[in-house]
Design an enzyme around this catalytic site. Structure first.
Site, short mmCIF file in Angstrom:
data_model
loop_
_atom_site.label_atom_id
_atom_site.label_comp_id
_atom_site.label_asym_id
_atom_site.label_seq_id
_atom_site.Cartn_x
_atom_site.Cartn_y
_atom_site.Cartn_z
N GLU A 164 59.67 49.29 34.41
CA GLU A 164 58.90 49.52 33.18
C GLU A 164 57.63 48.68 33.25
O GLU A 164 57.68 47.47 33.53
CB GLU A 164 59.72 49.10 31.95
N SER B 211 46.72 37.68 46.65
CA SER B 211 46.92 38.95 47.36
C SER B 211 46.30 38.89 48.74
O SER B 211 45.46 38.02 49.03
CB SER B 211 46.28 40.10 46.56
N SER B 212 46.68 39.83 49.60
CA SER B 212 46.08 39.85 50.94
C SER B 212 44.57 40.09 50.84
O SER B 212 43.82 39.71 51.72
CB SER B 212 46.77 40.88 51.84
N ARG C 50 46.49 48.49 36.15
CA ARG C 50 46.79 48.96 37.49
C ARG C 50 47.77 48.01 38.18
O ARG C 50 47.99 46.89 37.74
CB ARG C 50 45.50 49.13 38.31
N LEU D 258 67.48 30.46 38.38
CA LEU D 258 66.34 31.38 38.38
C LEU D 258 65.86 31.53 39.82
O LEU D 258 65.64 30.53 40.51
CB LEU D 258 65.20 30.82 37.52
N SER E 294 47.49 47.21 41.61
CA SER E 294 46.76 46.38 42.59
C SER E 294 47.58 45.99 43.82
O SER E 294 47.59 44.82 44.22
CB SER E 294 46.21 45.12 41.91
N HIS F 235 41.89 28.76 37.22
CA HIS F 235 43.13 28.80 38.02
C HIS F 235 44.03 27.61 37.67
O HIS F 235 45.25 27.74 37.62
CB HIS F 235 42.80 28.80 39.52
N ARG G 297 37.57 36.41 48.70
CA ARG G 297 36.83 35.74 47.61
C ARG G 297 35.96 34.62 48.19
O ARG G 297 36.17 34.19 49.32
CB ARG G 297 37.82 35.17 46.60
N ASP H 162 46.59 37.85 35.74
CA ASP H 162 45.16 38.13 35.87
C ASP H 162 44.39 37.55 34.70
O ASP H 162 44.91 37.46 33.58
CB ASP H 162 44.95 39.65 35.95
N GLY H 163 43.15 37.17 34.97
CA GLY H 163 42.26 36.73 33.89
C GLY H 163 41.84 35.27 33.96
O GLY H 163 41.14 34.79 33.07
N ARG I 250 35.39 28.88 38.08
CA ARG I 250 36.61 29.69 38.15
C ARG I 250 37.85 28.84 38.49
O ARG I 250 38.95 29.12 38.03
CB ARG I 250 36.44 30.80 39.20
C1 FPP Z 1 43.85 36.31 39.05
O1 FPP Z 1 42.84 35.94 38.13
C2 FPP Z 1 44.56 35.14 39.52
C3 FPP Z 1 44.61 34.72 40.81
C4 FPP Z 1 43.95 35.40 41.93
C5 FPP Z 1 45.33 33.48 41.17
C6 FPP Z 1 46.63 33.24 40.49
C7 FPP Z 1 46.90 31.81 40.56
C8 FPP Z 1 47.39 31.06 39.57
C9 FPP Z 1 47.86 31.58 38.26
C10 FPP Z 1 47.43 29.61 39.77
C11 FPP Z 1 48.61 28.90 40.14
C12 FPP Z 1 49.76 29.59 40.73
C13 FPP Z 1 50.84 28.95 41.17
C14 FPP Z 1 51.99 29.74 41.71
C15 FPP Z 1 50.94 27.47 41.15
P1 FPP Z 1 41.34 36.29 38.50
O2 FPP Z 1 40.76 35.11 39.21
O3 FPP Z 1 41.26 37.57 39.25
O4 FPP Z 1 40.73 36.43 37.07
P2 FPP Z 1 39.51 37.38 36.64
O5 FPP Z 1 40.00 38.80 36.80
O6 FPP Z 1 39.29 37.01 35.21
O7 FPP Z 1 38.34 37.04 37.52
#
Ligand code: FPP
Length: 247
Positions: free
Chosen positions: A197, A55-56, A184, A121, A186, A27, A61, A10-11, A23
């Site tokens: 853990e 996520s579903s 959380r 892995l 989520s 990513h 978004r 997240d973030g 945004r």
């Molecule tokens: C949450 O951050 C992140 C996502 C919804 C997307 C996760 C995707 C990646 C890390 C990119 C690539 C993944 C792969 C497997 C190649 P957010 O957008 O909710 O961030 P925020 O809470 O700061 O808005």
């Protein structure tokens, strides 16, 4: 050492916002952190890594963000598959993949079959995944067996249901990490995280580095996992079961 690590990445959005960038740029930076995390798991000998990529609920978004994420997944699969294969990493996807474009579904299937023989892995990517949906699907599959007369309702227990949720073939996650400051779960692996853990950090996912992961590992190593038992019980090995010993 955890055998299985599960992560909510997240973030990304906030990382981009702090730089006044779209945004999607966050990513993209998040995808680099994914590579770092995979390298770290391989270096530390962690056998399984499960990442929550979409996520579903993320379908809701803005359309351009969902589109950018799909493009990123597609590009990452095209770019990384040879490297995963070369390094002995097995990739699998969990979630409702039928919701994705056919081309992306085909890429996922190819990546899975090309790496299926690897064991260094187990890399699991949760896409269009929801923990409640996972449990509901397992319950539905048991109900189908009951309706077909293959199973009696009385036979249904934790083992049977647990065998039908995602990742049933792996040990459940020992350690869960969430970046980005929120505390959380989520709707991530709800069933599988029962005794995991949990570890949270304010670090935004694109800022991840080995030091953050090492901190999580050190905290994990210092915890006592009791699985509902007492501290004394986990400290002492269980006495032999005398019923099964020869006199
Ligand atoms: C949450 O951050 C992140 C996502 C919804 C997307 C996760 C995707 C990646 C890390 C990119 C690539 C993944 C792969 C497997 C190649 P957010 O957008 O909710 O961030 P925020 O809470 O700061 O808005």
């Amino acid at each position: 050492m955890p055998r299985h690590l599960a992560i909510i990445m997240d973030g990304n959005g906030r990382w981009a916002a702090r730089r006044r960038r779209p945004r999607a740029i966050g990513h993209r930076a998040g995808a680099r952190a994914v590579n770092l995390c995979i390298d770290w798991c391989v270096a530390r000998g962690i056998g399984a890594l499960t990442l929550f990529a979409f996520s579903s609920e993320n379908w809701g978004r803005p359309e351009d963000e969902v589109g950018a994420l799909m493009k990123l997944f597609m590009g990452a699969l095209d770019r990384e598959i040879d490297e995963l294969d070369r390094r002995g990493i097995r990739i699998r996807f969990i979630g409702e993949r039928t919701r994705f474009a056919p081309a992306l579904q085909a890429r996922m299937a190819t990546a899975e079959s090309r790496t299926a023989r690897h064991a260094r892995l187990a890399l699991n990517i949760a896409v269009s995944y929801g923990g409640r949906q996972d449990i509901a699907a397992a319950a539905r599959s048991l109900a189908e067996d009951v309706a077909a007369g293959r199973l009696r309702p009385d036979d249904i227990d934790e083992q049977l249901l647990g065998a039908r949720v995602a990742l049933a073939e792996l040990p459940p996650p020992d350690l869960f990490i969430r970046t980005g400051g929120d505390v959380r779960i989520s709707n991530f692996l709800l069933w599988q995280l029962a005794y995991t853990e949990l570890w949270f950090t304010d670090t935004l996912w694109p800022d991840l580095d080995a030091a953050v992961l090492d901190r999580a590992l050190a905290d994990y190593a210092a915890r006592e996992r009791r699985f509902g038992l007492t501290s004394a019980q986990v400290a002492a090995p269980a006495p032999p079961d005398t019923d099964t010993l020869d006199a």
